[in-house]
Design an enzyme around this catalytic site. Sequence first.
Site, mmCIF file in Angstrom:
data_model
loop_
_atom_site.group_PDB
_atom_site.id
_atom_site.type_symbol
_atom_site.label_atom_id
_atom_site.label_comp_id
_atom_site.label_asym_id
_atom_site.label_seq_id
_atom_site.Cartn_x
_atom_site.Cartn_y
_atom_site.Cartn_z
ATOM 1 N N ASP A 196 -0.103 5.136 0.566
ATOM 2 C CA ASP A 196 -0.270 6.214 1.539
ATOM 3 C C ASP A 196 -0.277 5.636 2.957
ATOM 4 O O ASP A 196 -1.053 4.741 3.255
ATOM 5 C CB ASP A 196 -1.563 6.996 1.266
ATOM 6 C CG ASP A 196 -1.414 8.466 1.628
ATOM 7 O OD1 ASP A 196 -0.483 8.803 2.387
ATOM 8 O OD2 ASP A 196 -2.221 9.278 1.145
ATOM 9 N N ASP A 209 0.859 -1.178 0.000
ATOM 10 C CA ASP A 209 0.000 0.000 0.000
ATOM 11 C C ASP A 209 0.902 1.237 0.000
ATOM 12 O O ASP A 209 2.040 1.177 0.477
ATOM 13 C CB ASP A 209 -0.873 -0.047 1.261
ATOM 14 C CG ASP A 209 -1.660 1.228 1.456
ATOM 15 O OD1 ASP A 209 -2.343 1.642 0.511
ATOM 16 O OD2 ASP A 209 -1.578 1.806 2.558
#
Length: 411
Positions: free
Chosen positions: A16, A14
Amino acid sequence: MGSLVDRYDALFIDLDGVVYRGDRPVAGAVKALPEVRGRGARILFLTNNSSRTPEDVAGKLEGLGIAARPEEVLTSGVAMASMLGREGWRGRTAFVIGERGIREALEHVGIRILDGEAGRADLVVVGWDRSVDYPKLRTAALLVQRGARLVATNADASYPAPDGLWPGAGAILAAVTTTTGATPTVVGKPARPLFEEAAELTGATHPLMIGDRLDTDVSGAYGAGWDSLLVFTGASQPSDLLRAEHVPTYVGDDLSAVLRDPPPARFRPAGPTDVPDIRALLESAGLSAAGVERRLDQTVVCPGRAEGADGEVVATACLQQIEEFGILRSVAVHEDHRGLGLGILAVAAAVVTARDRGLSHVSLFTERAAGFFEKLGFRRSDRADLPEPVRSSEHAAEECAASATPMTLTL
Ligand SMILES: [Mg+2]
């Protein structure tokens, strides 16, 4: 030395909260990624954000000092376009609430984008759109009522901006679903399509999902049957683990945790054959092993990694129930595996059993680990303030030294 990198055929990372926060790189991730690559890891960056193209995202990563190719980036927009392409929507029309990333991805698979006040469309696509307005929402709602299929890049309620939360794609989607009552197909985490596309792209059958959110990254990986590593550089913190629906396989301070070699946290109820291992663990942690046998049905254990069979127990915790109150005790991790987050996951596994039993109050007594338990959300307390059944329990009255700090957690 082994590491998580060697244990999985791909790392789905992932962005952010893991690699960057807004426009700032996460230092530990920037430092770890070249070494992760150096060990031959297959990397795919996953993001629910559909506003950017993979080229934009790779460019942003390069700008932050992180090498990345566009082929290593999978956005929810690209995953949606692939899904629709596979399902035979090529040549059909879509009304889009969304930015450049989703628009380009749809055009790339031959979906025709309608603008303005379209009278008919095959699809209504909703993504994050920073210029969404009433006419767009009205058109989307009318098209859905006329039979268009509603597809959303993701359902994130908010977008974490430096000055606070902004409305996310899920908030925009809610305007359309609230109006129409339609059920959308959602692509991004924790829904399946983004994960399925990631597996398809990489050919991975045994990937590790690395993320900062329990409700999307960890829950989504759980749903896909994959292991997950939760890093504490973004949204979820250790204290959130004790209330989570699904607990990750590993936890780490940042992405560099993939370069370490922790056993997977696969806690199970203890059985009689585990007693010698549990005793050894407790004694090596300086804890009393008296009465372990009597509490087996309230004890969880994590077996180590042994091929084909249960290895020795590498971590344990006990959630003793006294009337409607829980006492967390006997938390111990094998000395070879300390400092890798297994203790946090042992507490989480034990507290899950308290929740399953409907308990809402957990107490504990600790001589040296008050800081550790505080990080997990326990609060220091006075003995006088503990529930009476806990205060007068054998554990409190006889087994714990008077100097031990009482702590409590309300679930
Ligand atoms: Mg994140």
